[in-house]
Scaffold this motif. Structure first.
Motif, PDB file in Angstrom:
ATOM      1  N   PHE A 116     -68.822  71.701 -46.159  1.00 27.59           N
ATOM      2  CA  PHE A 116     -69.102  73.063 -46.628  1.00 27.59           C
ATOM      3  C   PHE A 116     -68.925  74.088 -45.512  1.00 27.59           C
ATOM      4  O   PHE A 116     -68.285  75.124 -45.699  1.00 27.59           O
ATOM      5  N   LEU A 117     -69.461  73.796 -44.336  1.00 27.11           N
ATOM      6  CA  LEU A 117     -69.336  74.743 -43.217  1.00 27.11           C
ATOM      7  C   LEU A 117     -67.889  74.916 -42.789  1.00 27.11           C
ATOM      8  O   LEU A 117     -67.459  76.026 -42.467  1.00 27.11           O
ATOM      9  N   PHE A 118     -67.118  73.848 -42.817  1.00 28.30           N
ATOM     10  CA  PHE A 118     -65.689  73.971 -42.506  1.00 28.30           C
ATOM     11  C   PHE A 118     -64.985  74.818 -43.568  1.00 28.30           C
ATOM     12  O   PHE A 118     -64.063  75.569 -43.257  1.00 28.30           O
ATOM     13  N   LEU A 151     -72.996  60.361 -34.865  1.00 31.43           N
ATOM     14  CA  LEU A 151     -71.748  59.676 -34.513  1.00 31.43           C
ATOM     15  C   LEU A 151     -70.976  59.270 -35.770  1.00 31.43           C
ATOM     16  O   LEU A 151     -69.751  59.413 -35.823  1.00 31.43           O
ATOM     17  N   LYS A 152     -71.669  58.783 -36.810  1.00 26.97           N
ATOM     18  CA  LYS A 152     -71.015  58.412 -38.071  1.00 26.97           C
ATOM     19  C   LYS A 152     -70.341  59.614 -38.725  1.00 26.97           C
ATOM     20  O   LYS A 152     -69.362  59.461 -39.458  1.00 26.97           O
ATOM     21  N   CYS A 153     -70.884  60.796 -38.474  1.00 25.76           N
ATOM     22  CA  CYS A 153     -70.358  62.023 -39.086  1.00 25.76           C
ATOM     23  C   CYS A 153     -69.309  62.708 -38.210  1.00 25.76           C
ATOM     24  O   CYS A 153     -68.922  63.839 -38.483  1.00 25.76           O
ATOM     25  N   GLY A 154     -68.864  62.031 -37.157  1.00 28.17           N
ATOM     26  CA  GLY A 154     -67.795  62.576 -36.321  1.00 28.17           C
ATOM     27  C   GLY A 154     -68.258  63.321 -35.095  1.00 28.17           C
ATOM     28  O   GLY A 154     -67.454  63.999 -34.448  1.00 28.17           O
ATOM     29  N   GLY A 155     -69.525  63.214 -34.754  1.00 32.90           N
ATOM     30  CA  GLY A 155     -70.037  63.915 -33.580  1.00 32.90           C
ATOM     31  C   GLY A 155     -69.431  63.391 -32.294  1.00 32.90           C
ATOM     32  O   GLY A 155     -69.292  62.191 -32.111  1.00 32.90           O
ATOM     33  N   LYS A 156     -69.060  64.319 -31.431  1.00 37.01           N
ATOM     34  CA  LYS A 156     -68.548  63.985 -30.104  1.00 37.01           C
ATOM     35  C   LYS A 156     -69.601  64.419 -29.087  1.00 37.01           C
ATOM     36  O   LYS A 156     -69.985  65.586 -29.048  1.00 37.01           O
ATOM     37  N   TYR A 157     -70.033  63.469 -28.283  1.00 35.75           N
ATOM     38  CA  TYR A 157     -71.056  63.736 -27.276  1.00 35.75           C
ATOM     39  C   TYR A 157     -70.555  64.793 -26.289  1.00 35.75           C
ATOM     40  O   TYR A 157     -69.434  64.719 -25.800  1.00 35.75           O
ATOM     41  N   VAL A 158     -71.404  65.785 -26.017  1.00 42.74           N
ATOM     42  CA  VAL A 158     -71.075  66.848 -25.064  1.00 42.74           C
ATOM     43  C   VAL A 158     -71.856  66.654 -23.772  1.00 42.74           C
ATOM     44  O   VAL A 158     -71.287  66.584 -22.688  1.00 42.74           O
ATOM     45  N   ASN A 159     -73.186  66.589 -23.889  1.00 41.34           N
ATOM     46  CA  ASN A 159     -74.027  66.416 -22.707  1.00 41.34           C
ATOM     47  C   ASN A 159     -75.461  66.100 -23.119  1.00 41.34           C
ATOM     48  O   ASN A 159     -75.803  66.135 -24.292  1.00 41.34           O
ATOM     49  N   THR A 160     -76.273  65.802 -22.126  1.00 46.64           N
ATOM     50  CA  THR A 160     -77.704  65.615 -22.315  1.00 46.64           C
ATOM     51  C   THR A 160     -78.414  66.671 -21.482  1.00 46.64           C
ATOM     52  O   THR A 160     -78.044  66.898 -20.334  1.00 46.64           O
ATOM     53  N   TYR A 161     -79.387  67.321 -22.079  1.00 45.00           N
ATOM     54  CA  TYR A 161     -80.137  68.349 -21.366  1.00 45.00           C
ATOM     55  C   TYR A 161     -81.624  68.157 -21.633  1.00 45.00           C
ATOM     56  O   TYR A 161     -82.009  67.420 -22.536  1.00 45.00           O
ATOM     57  N   GLU A 162     -82.427  68.809 -20.832  1.00 43.77           N
ATOM     58  CA  GLU A 162     -83.871  68.768 -21.030  1.00 43.77           C
ATOM     59  C   GLU A 162     -84.338  70.118 -21.568  1.00 43.77           C
ATOM     60  O   GLU A 162     -83.829  71.162 -21.155  1.00 43.77           O
ATOM     61  N   GLU A 163     -85.313  70.053 -22.470  1.00 42.10           N
ATOM     62  CA  GLU A 163     -85.846  71.286 -23.046  1.00 42.10           C
ATOM     63  C   GLU A 163     -87.335  71.105 -23.301  1.00 42.10           C
ATOM     64  O   GLU A 163     -87.762  70.067 -23.814  1.00 42.10           O
ATOM     65  N   PHE A 164     -88.089  72.128 -22.954  1.00 39.30           N
ATOM     66  CA  PHE A 164     -89.520  72.118 -23.213  1.00 39.30           C
ATOM     67  C   PHE A 164     -89.761  72.497 -24.666  1.00 39.30           C
ATOM     68  O   PHE A 164     -89.225  73.488 -25.163  1.00 39.30           O
ATOM     69  N   TYR A 166     -74.097  67.319 -29.374  1.00 41.85           N
ATOM     70  CA  TYR A 166     -72.826  66.884 -29.948  1.00 41.85           C
ATOM     71  C   TYR A 166     -72.130  68.062 -30.611  1.00 41.85           C
ATOM     72  O   TYR A 166     -72.780  69.001 -31.069  1.00 41.85           O
ATOM     73  N   ILE A 167     -70.813  67.967 -30.723  1.00 38.08           N
ATOM     74  CA  ILE A 167     -70.056  68.893 -31.543  1.00 38.08           C
ATOM     75  C   ILE A 167     -69.228  68.093 -32.539  1.00 38.08           C
ATOM     76  O   ILE A 167     -68.869  66.936 -32.287  1.00 38.08           O
ATOM     77  N   ILE A 168     -68.969  68.706 -33.657  1.00 38.12           N
ATOM     78  CA  ILE A 168     -68.072  68.151 -34.661  1.00 38.12           C
ATOM     79  C   ILE A 168     -66.998  69.215 -34.871  1.00 38.12           C
ATOM     80  O   ILE A 168     -67.315  70.368 -35.191  1.00 38.12           O
ATOM     81  N   GLU A 169     -65.762  68.826 -34.665  1.00 44.09           N
ATOM     82  CA  GLU A 169     -64.657  69.763 -34.767  1.00 44.09           C
ATOM     83  C   GLU A 169     -63.891  69.550 -36.057  1.00 44.09           C
ATOM     84  O   GLU A 169     -63.643  68.409 -36.464  1.00 44.09           O
ATOM     85  N   ARG A 170     -63.506  70.676 -36.669  1.00 41.24           N
ATOM     86  CA  ARG A 170     -62.674  70.596 -37.865  1.00 41.24           C
ATOM     87  C   ARG A 170     -61.309  70.069 -37.473  1.00 41.24           C
ATOM     88  O   ARG A 170     -60.743  70.499 -36.472  1.00 41.24           O
ATOM     89  N   LYS A 191     -65.016  76.308 -37.196  1.00 34.88           N
ATOM     90  CA  LYS A 191     -64.130  75.312 -36.586  1.00 34.88           C
ATOM     91  C   LYS A 191     -64.907  74.242 -35.824  1.00 34.88           C
ATOM     92  O   LYS A 191     -64.412  73.150 -35.600  1.00 34.88           O
ATOM     93  N   ILE A 192     -66.128  74.582 -35.449  1.00 34.60           N
ATOM     94  CA  ILE A 192     -66.984  73.672 -34.693  1.00 34.60           C
ATOM     95  C   ILE A 192     -68.398  73.753 -35.258  1.00 34.60           C
ATOM     96  O   ILE A 192     -68.866  74.826 -35.650  1.00 34.60           O
ATOM     97  N   ILE A 193     -69.076  72.609 -35.275  1.00 29.89           N
ATOM     98  CA  ILE A 193     -70.485  72.532 -35.665  1.00 29.89           C
ATOM     99  C   ILE A 193     -71.201  71.826 -34.531  1.00 29.89           C
ATOM    100  O   ILE A 193     -70.665  70.895 -33.925  1.00 29.89           O
ATOM    101  N   ARG A 194     -72.395  72.254 -34.257  1.00 28.36           N
ATOM    102  CA  ARG A 194     -73.188  71.620 -33.199  1.00 28.36           C
ATOM    103  C   ARG A 194     -74.404  70.956 -33.828  1.00 28.36           C
ATOM    104  O   ARG A 194     -74.988  71.460 -34.784  1.00 28.36           O
ATOM    105  N   VAL A 195     -74.775  69.831 -33.261  1.00 24.77           N
ATOM    106  CA  VAL A 195     -76.001  69.156 -33.678  1.00 24.77           C
ATOM    107  C   VAL A 195     -76.574  68.460 -32.451  1.00 24.77           C
ATOM    108  O   VAL A 195     -75.845  67.909 -31.636  1.00 24.77           O
TER     109      VAL A 195
END
Length: 176
Positions: free
Chosen positions: A117-119, A142-155, A168-172, A124-128
């Motif tokens: 739907f978002l595509f 990962l099953k939905c096409g996510g490509k690992y970008v990085n790991t970060y810390e957040e409070f 992760y990002i998922i690209e159209r 063009k890109i979705i983040r999760v």
């Protein structure tokens, strides 16, 4: 934005005023479901009614996309999936599902439909993002096409903790 989407087993529909009890009983009151979320489980239905009221008002905004996940077979509201925000115009997806419906592929099915739907809206890109320790959610991404970008810390103030989060990002796919 109010819209309804369908998959083989699910209806993704806008939340309704009478959904509070199902939300509370099926996932919002369950500490296991909310363990990896930014908000704490609801200790009473009043909290669920308050957040549902906010969600219903947010439908007035065209960029607000929020679906209840309903099983076609039983018409039971079992979870939610939404655009929790935008980072530089990129939609960021969040989701949760009732514990009794884990490991049935419902989250993956709903997520794939929301991605489609978002595509279709020309994103063009979705983040999760998912907490590193949330193995199941990382697998769904990962099953939905996510490509690992990085790991970060957040409070996370509501939980008074710092979490490690995989982004992760998922690209159209480019049309040929």
């Amino acid at each position: 934005m109010k819209i309804t989407l369908e998959t083989d087993r699910l209806i993704l529909r806008p939340f309704e005023e009478n959904d509070a009890i199902a939300i509370f009983n099926n996932w919002a009151s369950d500490p296991e479901v909310t363990k990896y979320l930014t908000w704490n489980h609801h200790s009473d239905i009043k909290q669920t009614n308050e957040i549902l009221s906010i969600w219903l008002k947010q439908y007035e905004k065209p960029e607000r996309i929020n679906f209840g996940i309903v099983l076609k077979e039983t018409n039971e509201l079992i979870g939610g999936i939404d655009v929790v925000g935008y980072i530089k115009g990129v939609p960021v997806i969040g989701y949760c599902i009732s514990r009794k419906h884990w490991n049935n592929g419902y989250t993956t099915e709903a997520f794939k439909k929301v991605i489609e739907f978002l595509f279709s809206l020309d994103h063009k890109i979705i983040r999760v993002d998912a907490m590193v320790d949330n193995i199941a959610s990382n697998k769904v991404i990962l099953k939905c096409g996510g490509k690992y970008v990085n790991t970060y810390e957040e409070f996370t103030p509501n939980k008074n903790r710092t979490d490690k989060i995989n982004s992760y990002i998922i690209e159209r796919k480019k049309e040929k």
